[in-house]
Design an enzyme around this catalytic site. Structure first.
Site, PDB file in Angstrom:
ATOM      1  N   LYS A 196       0.858  -1.187   0.000  1.00 32.43           N
ATOM      2  CA  LYS A 196       0.000   0.000   0.000  1.00 32.43           C
ATOM      3  C   LYS A 196       0.891   1.233   0.000  1.00 32.43           C
ATOM      4  O   LYS A 196       1.676   1.442   0.922  1.00 32.43           O
ATOM      5  CB  LYS A 196      -0.909  -0.014   1.227  1.00 32.43           C
ATOM      6  CG  LYS A 196      -1.802   1.211   1.308  1.00 32.43           C
ATOM      7  CD  LYS A 196      -2.763   1.118   2.479  1.00 32.43           C
ATOM      8  CE  LYS A 196      -3.638   2.354   2.550  1.00 32.43           C
ATOM      9  NZ  LYS A 196      -4.564   2.289   3.696  1.00 32.43           N
ATOM     10  N   LYS A 249      -2.021  -1.516  -3.939  1.00 34.41           N
ATOM     11  CA  LYS A 249      -2.915  -0.361  -3.906  1.00 34.41           C
ATOM     12  C   LYS A 249      -2.126   0.923  -3.930  1.00 34.41           C
ATOM     13  O   LYS A 249      -1.166   1.024  -3.177  1.00 34.41           O
ATOM     14  CB  LYS A 249      -3.722  -0.459  -2.610  1.00 34.41           C
ATOM     15  CG  LYS A 249      -4.586   0.718  -2.324  1.00 34.41           C
ATOM     16  CD  LYS A 249      -5.206   0.533  -0.991  1.00 34.41           C
ATOM     17  CE  LYS A 249      -5.921   1.825  -0.657  1.00 34.41           C
ATOM     18  NZ  LYS A 249      -6.432   1.812   0.675  1.00 34.41           N
TER      19      LYS A 249
END
Ligand code: PBG
Length: 325
Positions: A196, A249
């Protein structure tokens, strides 16, 4: 042999040929739709920066989940924005808290819909950070782990089909796994937001989830957008700690990372097409600058082609409807 004997255009000449030789397929089974739950009843509050997305009270979230299911999306990812925000993230720890209530209501109304619960502290803390804040203003890793694990346990007990830690603290996957196993939830899968990035594309989400940090930013725990090796290291650590699925992400700016992760692990890889990626397309489409349907399906196909098995997207129900048409 080369041109003129070789003509790659032959298998592109008709729709039937193109369909036959297509390498990547989108399936609504592989799409996951985020839901934002807020307190109250009958609340459908549009998120200004995400046209088409609303903050929903639990009763409205149930209706939305039914509509999503009718569109053939099989999985939702739940975020809660409780009114009670404090340093301990009490609402996320509370069996009567907003997220736990929403999980129970959604599972009761839509038992077949898979419900993943995002596990983080940012939506339930007054400071908006994903872990505990020290008096010096840093984010304390180790004391955050116990709290995050308790949040995950609370959601598993409420009936979540999977828990998805998005905080990026070191060791959190192992901490969640250990507590869930000890407390009788050995069969609850763990979806790790493994790679992330500290991204500018989360801006609109922070309005929807009311989770903007009150001070500073998230760069001491989320990945530097310039780094790929470090992302792989994070992913491998999470797999070692017991992650059942790993996530990359955002998706669009990180297609190379999705590919590298797909090649490096054996668990399913999830990509999150985040709020900013959604809003960019929506904004351009609203001005007539881009054709929305084609652009959306192209981005989702690109994310699949890069190696994502599953895609979390705010376009999920719409895309599923287009795919069925
Ligand atoms: C919370 C969280 C964020 C997103 C998912 N979980 C925001 C953040 O880290 O600031 C982003 C999702 C999106 O932008 O659509 N930890």
């Amino acid at each position: 042999m080369g041109f003129p004997q070789v003509r790659p255009r032959r298998t592109r000449a008709t729709a039937a040929w193109r369909q036959l030789v297509r390498e990547t397929h989108l399936l609504s089974d592989a799409l996951i739709y985020p839901l934002f739950v807020v307190p109250g009843r009958g609340v459908r509050r549009p998120v200004e920066s995400m046209p088409g997305i609303c903050q929903l009270s639990v009763d409205e979230a149930v209706k939305e989940a039914q509509a999503v299911q009718a569109a053939r999306v099989r999985t939702v990812l739940l975020f809660a924005a409780p009114a009670r925000k404090d340093a301990q993230a009490s609402d996320a720890l509370d069996p009567q808290g907003l997220a736990a209530q929403a999980i129970r209501a959604l599972k009761a109304a839509c038992p077949e819909l898979m419900l993943w619960a995002d596990v983080c502290l940012c939506g339930a803390t007054d400071h908006g950070h994903c872990g505990h804040v020290t008096p010096g203003g840093t984010i304390d890793n180790d004391s955050s782990l116990a709290t995050l694990a308790q949040v995950a346990l609370n959601y598993a007990r409420a009936g979540a089909d999977a828990v998805a830690p998005s905080d990026m603290m070191d060791g959190r996957v192992g901490a969640l796994r250990a507590l869930l196993d000890r407390e009788g939830h050995a069969n609850t899968p763990l979806i790790a937001y493994a790679a992330k990035y500290a991204s500018a594309f989360y801006g609109p989400f922070r309005e929807a989830a009311e989770s903007a940090p009150a001070f500073g930013d998230r760069r001491s725990y989320q990945l530097d957008p310039a780094n790929a090796r470090e992302a792989l290291r994070e992913v491998l650590l999470d797999v070692e700690e017991g992650a059942d699925l790993v996530m990359v992400k955002p998706a669009g700016p990180y297609l190379d990372i999705i590919r590298q992760v797909r090649d490096a692990v054996r668990v399913p890889v999830v990509a999150y097409q985040v709020s900013g990626e959604y809003s960019l397309i929506k904004a351009a489409a609203a001005r007539g600058w881009i054709e929305e349907r084609a652009a959306v399906l192209e981005t989702l196909t690109g994310i699949r082609r890069a190696g994502a098995d599953l895609i979390i997207s705010y376009f999920a129900p719409e895309a599923a409807r287009w795919l069925a048409a």
